[in-house]
Scaffold this motif. Structure first.
Motif, short mmCIF file in Angstrom:
data_model
loop_
_atom_site.label_atom_id
_atom_site.label_comp_id
_atom_site.label_asym_id
_atom_site.label_seq_id
_atom_site.Cartn_x
_atom_site.Cartn_y
_atom_site.Cartn_z
N GLY A 58 22.63 -27.83 30.61
CA GLY A 58 24.00 -27.46 30.33
C GLY A 58 24.59 -28.05 29.07
N VAL A 59 23.76 -28.46 28.11
CA VAL A 59 24.27 -28.96 26.83
C VAL A 59 24.41 -27.77 25.88
CG1 VAL A 59 23.86 -30.49 24.87
CG2 VAL A 59 23.16 -31.19 27.19
N PHE A 60 25.63 -27.52 25.41
CA PHE A 60 25.93 -26.31 24.65
C PHE A 60 25.06 -26.15 23.42
CE2 PHE A 60 28.16 -24.09 21.26
CZ PHE A 60 28.48 -22.90 21.87
N CYS A 61 25.08 -27.13 22.52
CA CYS A 61 24.36 -27.01 21.25
C CYS A 61 22.87 -26.82 21.45
CB CYS A 61 24.64 -28.23 20.38
SG CYS A 61 23.92 -28.12 18.71
N ASP A 62 22.27 -27.63 22.32
CA ASP A 62 20.83 -27.53 22.58
C ASP A 62 20.46 -26.18 23.19
OD1 ASP A 62 20.57 -30.07 21.62
OD2 ASP A 62 20.39 -31.03 23.58
N SER A 63 21.33 -25.70 24.07
CA SER A 63 21.07 -24.41 24.75
C SER A 63 21.11 -23.26 23.76
CB SER A 63 22.09 -24.19 25.86
OG SER A 63 22.05 -25.23 26.81
N MET A 64 22.13 -23.24 22.89
CA MET A 64 22.25 -22.17 21.91
C MET A 64 21.13 -22.24 20.88
SD MET A 64 24.84 -20.40 22.90
CE MET A 64 25.20 -19.38 21.49
N ALA A 65 20.75 -23.46 20.49
CA ALA A 65 19.65 -23.61 19.53
C ALA A 65 18.35 -23.09 20.12
CB ALA A 65 19.50 -25.08 19.14
N LEU A 89 14.74 -16.10 20.05
CA LEU A 89 14.94 -14.82 19.36
C LEU A 89 14.08 -14.69 18.11
CD1 LEU A 89 18.81 -14.44 19.70
CD2 LEU A 89 17.07 -13.08 20.85
N THR A 90 13.75 -15.81 17.48
CA THR A 90 12.92 -15.74 16.27
C THR A 90 11.44 -15.80 16.59
OG1 THR A 90 13.21 -18.15 16.01
CG2 THR A 90 14.66 -16.72 14.73
N GLU A 91 11.11 -16.20 17.82
CA GLU A 91 9.70 -16.34 18.18
C GLU A 91 9.14 -15.11 18.90
OE1 GLU A 91 9.63 -19.87 20.53
OE2 GLU A 91 9.69 -21.22 18.80
N ASN A 92 10.00 -14.28 19.47
CA ASN A 92 9.48 -13.12 20.20
C ASN A 92 9.99 -11.81 19.62
OD1 ASN A 92 12.01 -12.39 21.38
ND2 ASN A 92 11.74 -14.02 22.89
N ASN A 93 9.42 -10.73 20.07
CA ASN A 93 9.72 -9.42 19.50
C ASN A 93 11.13 -8.94 19.83
OD1 ASN A 93 8.55 -7.28 17.89
ND2 ASN A 93 8.74 -5.99 19.71
N ALA A 94 11.74 -9.52 20.88
CA ALA A 94 13.08 -9.11 21.26
C ALA A 94 14.07 -9.34 20.13
CB ALA A 94 13.53 -9.85 22.52
N ASP A 124 30.80 -16.59 22.39
CA ASP A 124 30.96 -15.46 21.47
C ASP A 124 30.79 -15.91 20.03
OD1 ASP A 124 31.26 -13.36 23.18
OD2 ASP A 124 33.34 -12.92 22.68
N MET A 125 31.41 -17.02 19.67
CA MET A 125 31.27 -17.53 18.30
C MET A 125 29.84 -17.97 18.03
SD MET A 125 34.84 -19.63 17.61
CE MET A 125 34.94 -20.45 19.20
N GLY A 126 29.22 -18.61 19.01
CA GLY A 126 27.83 -19.05 18.85
C GLY A 126 26.88 -17.88 18.67
N MET A 127 27.09 -16.81 19.45
CA MET A 127 26.21 -15.64 19.33
C MET A 127 26.40 -14.93 18.00
SD MET A 127 24.18 -15.60 21.81
CE MET A 127 23.41 -14.07 21.28
N THR A 128 27.61 -14.99 17.43
CA THR A 128 27.82 -14.42 16.09
C THR A 128 26.99 -15.18 15.06
OG1 THR A 128 30.07 -13.71 16.65
CG2 THR A 128 29.55 -13.94 14.31
N ILE A 129 26.97 -16.50 15.19
CA ILE A 129 26.16 -17.34 14.30
C ILE A 129 24.68 -16.98 14.44
CG2 ILE A 129 25.35 -19.71 13.89
CD1 ILE A 129 28.19 -20.63 14.79
N LEU A 130 24.22 -16.88 15.69
CA LEU A 130 22.80 -16.58 15.93
C LEU A 130 22.43 -15.19 15.44
CD1 LEU A 130 21.99 -18.07 19.46
CD2 LEU A 130 22.20 -19.20 17.25
N GLU A 156 17.26 -22.83 10.81
CA GLU A 156 17.44 -23.68 11.99
C GLU A 156 18.38 -24.85 11.68
OE1 GLU A 156 14.79 -26.08 15.35
OE2 GLU A 156 13.82 -25.19 13.61
N LYS A 157 18.25 -25.42 10.50
CA LYS A 157 19.13 -26.52 10.09
C LYS A 157 20.57 -26.05 9.99
CE LYS A 157 19.76 -29.96 6.41
NZ LYS A 157 19.23 -30.47 5.12
N SER A 158 20.78 -24.87 9.37
CA SER A 158 22.12 -24.32 9.22
C SER A 158 22.73 -23.97 10.57
CB SER A 158 22.07 -23.08 8.33
OG SER A 158 23.33 -22.46 8.26
N VAL A 159 21.92 -23.35 11.44
CA VAL A 159 22.40 -22.98 12.77
C VAL A 159 22.81 -24.21 13.56
CG1 VAL A 159 21.63 -22.11 15.03
CG2 VAL A 159 21.19 -20.78 12.96
N ARG A 160 21.98 -25.25 13.51
CA ARG A 160 22.29 -26.50 14.20
C ARG A 160 23.61 -27.09 13.71
NH1 ARG A 160 20.47 -29.23 18.81
NH2 ARG A 160 18.33 -28.62 19.22
N MET A 161 23.83 -27.06 12.40
CA MET A 161 25.04 -27.62 11.82
C MET A 161 26.28 -26.87 12.35
SD MET A 161 26.03 -28.01 7.78
CE MET A 161 24.42 -28.79 7.48
#
Length: 214
Positions: A84-91, A97-102, A165-171, A189-194
């Motif tokens: 349930g840690v927000f940043c780690d979960s979104m990262a 998303l970058t590792e699979n075809n989805a 919603d804001m996090g998914m826009t970033i991703l 990954e560095k930019s997304v984490r920031m």
């Protein structure tokens, strides 16, 4: 909306039909997609198609809803795995998303929607439905149930839903850049984490009902 007959199909058959819509959408303009081609691609008759959907706009909308549900499940699973840690979960969702075809498929569909005016009315309807039916709140609620409340004692479901919603826009932007080969994965990954860390700080600071408390 799809008919109950479509909803009664097994998940595998539903996915085959929706995959046919996805494949047809990605190879040409939405205006040139025909029901006959969709039915043939899905391995069903034209008559059967119309027992499931009103037309191609209907199956296109159903495809988008299915994609949104896949993302919701991905988010909820990631929140659960990361305690349930927000940043780690979104990262983690970004890496998935970058590792699979989805992720590649989502990116291609998103870009095609932006470029294809023919699908715009159906897409706009789905966007309106997302807010009218408060799907954003339901997605937030699913993640809220597995949130580490000790880290976010004052965060409510609406606050988390907005942050998601804001996090998914970033991703979404980062994943599109990655598959367009505009930026390398490490840099992204560095930019997304920031950016996610900024959101993390914001939701940890939320204190509903305790305004002006010193």
């Amino acid at each position: 909306m799809p008919t109950q007959k479509f909803l009664n199909l097994n998940i595998h058959k539903q996915r085959i039909i929706l995959a046919a819509m996805r494949d047809e959408f990605l190879i040409g303009p939405f205006a040139e997609i025909t029901v006959s081609r969709l039915a043939n691609e899905a391995g069903i008759s034209r008559a059967s198609f119309y027992t499931y959907f009103d037309g191609k706009e209907d199956v296109f909308s159903c495809m988008l809803r299915a994609m949104a549900e896949e993302v919701r499940e991905m988010l909820e699973g990631s929140f659960r795995e990361n305690r349930g840690v927000f940043c780690d979960s979104m990262a983690q969702v970004f890496l998935l998303l970058t590792e699979n075809n989805a992720g590649r498929t989502y990116s291609m569909i998103y870009k095609h929607i932006l470029d294809d005016e023919g699908c715009r009315p159906a897409f706009t309807q789905i966007e309106q439905e997302y807010y009218r039916k408060e799907t954003w709140r339901k997605r937030g609620g699913a993640c809220f149930r597995v949130l580490d409340r000790s880290l976010y004692p004052d965060l409510d479901e609406d606050g988390l839903s907005c942050a998601l919603d804001m996090g998914m826009t970033i991703l979404c932007k980062a994943v599109t850049l990655y598959f367009d080969q505009c930026v390398g994965l490490k840099e992204l990954e560095k930019s997304v984490r920031m950016q996610l860390n900024i959101l993390e700080q914001g939701i940890r600071a939320q204190s509903p009902g305790r305004k002006d408390e010193k």
